[in-house]
Structures are given as C-alpha cells and as structure tokens.
Scaffold this motif. Structure first.
Motif, PDB file in Angstrom:
ATOM      1  N   MET A   1       1.047  -1.233  -0.250  1.00 22.83           N
ATOM      2  CA  MET A   1       0.033  -0.208  -0.199  1.00 22.83           C
ATOM      3  C   MET A   1       0.950   1.439   0.218  1.00 22.83           C
ATOM      4  SD  MET A   1      -3.340  -0.009   2.356  1.00 22.83           S
ATOM      5  CE  MET A   1      -2.175  -1.376   3.385  1.00 22.83           C
ATOM      6  N   PHE A   2       1.650   1.179   0.138  1.00 22.26           N
ATOM      7  CA  PHE A   2       2.828   2.739   0.518  1.00 22.26           C
ATOM      8  C   PHE A   2       3.824   2.596  -0.398  1.00 22.26           C
ATOM      9  CE2 PHE A   2       1.588   1.016   4.562  1.00 22.26           C
ATOM     10  CZ  PHE A   2       0.305   3.017   5.212  1.00 22.26           C
ATOM     11  N   GLN A   3       4.189   3.644  -0.895  1.00 23.69           N
ATOM     12  CA  GLN A   3       4.689   3.920  -2.155  1.00 23.69           C
ATOM     13  C   GLN A   3       6.063   4.731  -1.301  1.00 23.69           C
ATOM     14  OE1 GLN A   3       4.140   6.213  -5.398  1.00 23.69           O
ATOM     15  NE2 GLN A   3       1.705   5.713  -4.802  1.00 23.69           N
ATOM     16  N   ARG A   4       6.231   5.568  -0.436  1.00 23.68           N
ATOM     17  CA  ARG A   4       7.648   6.166   0.043  1.00 23.68           C
ATOM     18  C   ARG A   4       7.619   7.604   1.290  1.00 23.68           C
ATOM     19  NH1 ARG A   4       8.128   8.728  -5.160  1.00 23.68           N
ATOM     20  NH2 ARG A   4      10.164   7.138  -5.581  1.00 23.68           N
ATOM     21  N   THR A   5       7.856   7.779   1.997  1.00 22.02           N
ATOM     22  CA  THR A   5       7.602   7.979   3.096  1.00 22.02           C
ATOM     23  C   THR A   5       8.096   9.655   2.852  1.00 22.02           C
ATOM     24  OG1 THR A   5       7.442   6.254   4.408  1.00 22.02           O
ATOM     25  CG2 THR A   5       8.143   7.920   5.575  1.00 22.02           C
ATOM     26  N   TYR A   6       7.888  10.824   3.255  1.00 17.47           N
ATOM     27  CA  TYR A   6       8.598  11.903   3.070  1.00 17.47           C
ATOM     28  C   TYR A   6       8.579  12.011   5.066  1.00 17.47           C
ATOM     29  CZ  TYR A   6       7.783  11.880  -1.232  1.00 17.47           C
ATOM     30  OH  TYR A   6       7.570  11.758  -3.005  1.00 17.47           O
ATOM     31  N   TYR A   7       9.669  13.397   5.586  1.00 20.41           N
ATOM     32  CA  TYR A   7       9.459  13.311   6.744  1.00 20.41           C
ATOM     33  C   TYR A   7       8.302  15.779   6.355  1.00 20.41           C
ATOM     34  CZ  TYR A   7      12.407  10.109   8.046  1.00 20.41           C
ATOM     35  OH  TYR A   7      12.682   9.061   7.483  1.00 20.41           O
ATOM     36  N   LEU A   8       7.680  15.992   7.330  1.00 17.17           N
ATOM     37  CA  LEU A   8       7.838  16.762   7.145  1.00 17.17           C
ATOM     38  C   LEU A   8       7.786  18.218   8.224  1.00 17.17           C
ATOM     39  CD1 LEU A   8       3.577  15.717   6.870  1.00 17.17           C
ATOM     40  CD2 LEU A   8       5.289  16.201   5.233  1.00 17.17           C
ATOM     41  N   GLY A   9       7.912  18.290   8.517  1.00 11.36           N
ATOM     42  CA  GLY A   9       8.749  19.730   9.339  1.00 11.36           C
ATOM     43  C   GLY A   9       8.010  20.941   9.062  1.00 11.36           C
ATOM     44  N   PRO A  10       7.984  21.580  10.635  1.00 16.18           N
ATOM     45  CA  PRO A  10       7.424  23.348  10.804  1.00 16.18           C
ATOM     46  C   PRO A  10       7.094  24.637   9.987  1.00 16.18           C
ATOM     47  CG  PRO A  10       8.322  22.726  12.334  1.00 16.18           C
ATOM     48  CD  PRO A  10       8.561  21.640  11.554  1.00 16.18           C
ATOM     49  N   ALA A  11       6.691  25.253   9.394  1.00 18.00           N
ATOM     50  CA  ALA A  11       6.881  25.864   7.887  1.00 18.00           C
ATOM     51  C   ALA A  11       7.154  26.909   9.802  1.00 18.00           C
ATOM     52  CB  ALA A  11       6.098  27.290   7.881  1.00 18.00           C
ATOM     53  N   GLU A  12       8.314  27.732   9.382  1.00 17.05           N
ATOM     54  CA  GLU A  12       8.515  29.169  10.192  1.00 17.05           C
ATOM     55  C   GLU A  12       7.526  29.889  10.819  1.00 17.05           C
ATOM     56  OE1 GLU A  12      11.115  33.127  10.282  1.00 17.05           O
ATOM     57  OE2 GLU A  12      12.006  31.541   9.062  1.00 17.05           O
ATOM     58  N   GLY A  13       7.587  30.214  12.155  1.00 17.76           N
ATOM     59  CA  GLY A  13       6.599  29.892  13.537  1.00 17.76           C
ATOM     60  C   GLY A  13       5.522  29.639  13.556  1.00 17.76           C
ATOM     61  N   ALA A  14       5.186  28.324  12.483  1.00 22.20           N
ATOM     62  CA  ALA A  14       5.047  27.089  13.260  1.00 22.20           C
ATOM     63  C   ALA A  14       5.190  25.904  13.743  1.00 22.20           C
ATOM     64  CB  ALA A  14       3.913  26.450  11.842  1.00 22.20           C
ATOM     65  N   GLU A  15       6.320  26.525  14.494  1.00 23.88           N
ATOM     66  CA  GLU A  15       7.151  24.776  14.860  1.00 23.88           C
ATOM     67  C   GLU A  15       5.844  24.326  16.350  1.00 23.88           C
ATOM     68  OE1 GLU A  15       8.080  27.971  14.706  1.00 23.88           O
ATOM     69  OE2 GLU A  15       9.681  27.714  13.891  1.00 23.88           O
ATOM     70  N   LYS A  16       5.326  25.672  17.156  1.00 25.37           N
ATOM     71  CA  LYS A  16       3.975  25.439  18.385  1.00 25.37           C
ATOM     72  C   LYS A  16       3.011  24.403  17.461  1.00 25.37           C
ATOM     73  CE  LYS A  16       1.809  26.789  22.405  1.00 25.37           C
ATOM     74  NZ  LYS A  16       1.677  27.215  23.692  1.00 25.37           N
ATOM     75  N   VAL A  17       2.656  24.539  17.169  1.00 29.50           N
ATOM     76  CA  VAL A  17       1.168  23.703  15.767  1.00 29.50           C
ATOM     77  C   VAL A  17       1.710  22.896  16.226  1.00 29.50           C
ATOM     78  CG1 VAL A  17      -0.502  24.166  14.638  1.00 29.50           C
ATOM     79  CG2 VAL A  17       0.157  25.911  15.537  1.00 29.50           C
TER      80      VAL A  17
END
Length: 179
Positions: A1-17
């Motif tokens: 079912m899975f193809q590939r994994t991506y790492y998602l980081g916060p945009a600048e200013g969205a670290e708390k969310v």
C-alpha cells in the motif's frame, strides 16, 4: 500500500502548532489518512509520528494495488509438524535486532568497481552464474540449514525465549487510524 515516506517539518512560526499535533498524535496512537495534491496529481497518504517527526507515507489508491488472488495457491499443501518446528528454529536462530547501518547496496558497490575498472581501460567480463540443485527433501534441507546456523559463530539468536525454550510471541499493536 505504501510507496514512499516524506518527513514533514513545521513552517517558520508554526513550531508550536507542529509540536502540539505531534504530541496529540503520539498520545492518541493514531495515524491520519489524507488526500493531497503533489506534482499536479491527487495523492493518498498516511500521516504518522516517528521519533517526534511527522511523516507522510505516500500510498497507492486501491485500484492501483494488484490483487493477490492469482498468487495464493488454490490448494495449500500440508506442512508436517516437524518441518514447521525446524523452520521456526531456523528463523529464531537468525532473529536479531535490526541495525540499518549493517545494510548497504552491494549491487551499487560492485557496479562502481566495474565502472572504475573500465575507466582504467581494463576489460570487464560477467562471471558465470552458479547453478544450485533444489533439495529433494525439504526437511533434510531445513536440518542442514539449522546445523549450519548452529556452527556459525557470526549469527546469534536474540535470546528472547520462554521457559519451554520456544521463542516468546511478539505482541503486535493494531494500527489505528483517524480520518
């Protein structure tokens, strides 16, 4: 079912969310199924948390997955208890903790050597393929593999066994998803 994994980081200013979402997903032990557009195409994915980082695991849509009905044998052959025990012993003998750093792309390394030899003007010839005979008796082949594994000093069991000498069954966590 899975193809590939991506790492998602916060945009600048969205670290708390981002941190809040990571903590909430870790606490709930849930994953999220998401549809998104990537490279001008709608995609399906799963959001999960790994080591405090949100990952997006790109998935195939159901119609893109090959059915397995034609792969599974129509009639399952009978497996003898002794054969099963030997196979389980062999698996246990080779079971250990996974260390990703022990694995490398051996094909690429051999290919680089060939390219280097060609650059130096040396001739390169493919080696002849080794032909192996299929064992006539599965049980005998399993015994030979178990004996070879026991003689080998480089392979160790993970040591996880119960009082009767059999491996302890591993607990499997059921995957939970949130939509």
């Amino acid at each position: 079912m899975f193809q590939r994994t991506y790492y998602l980081g916060p945009a600048e200013g969205a670290e708390k969310v981002y941190a809040l979402l990571v903590k909430a997903m870790e606490e709930s032990e849930l994953s999220a199924v998401a549809r998104y557009v990537f490279r001008d195409r709608q995609q399906l994915g799963t959001l999960r948390v790994r080591d405090g980082i949100i990952t997006l695991e790109n998935m195939y849509f159901a119609d893109e997955i090959r059915p397995t009905d034609d792969i599974v044998p129509k009639k399952r052959p009978r497996v003898a208890k002794q054969e099963l025990e030997m196979a389980e012993a062999l698996i246990e003998r080779f079971t250990s903790s996974f260390d990703h750093s022990k694995y490398e792309d051996e094909y690429q390394a051999r290919l680089r050597k060939v390219v280097q030899r060609k650059r130096k003007g040396k001739e390169v010839h493919a080696s002849a393929k080794e032909e192996r005979e299929a064992p006539a008796d599965l049980l005998e082949a399993l015994r030979a593999s178990v004996d070879a594994a026991k003689r080998s000093n480089g392979t160790r069991s993970n040591g996880k066994s119960s009082a009767n000498g059999r491996p302890k069954p591993r607990k499997r966590r059921r995957a939970k998803t949130a939509r």
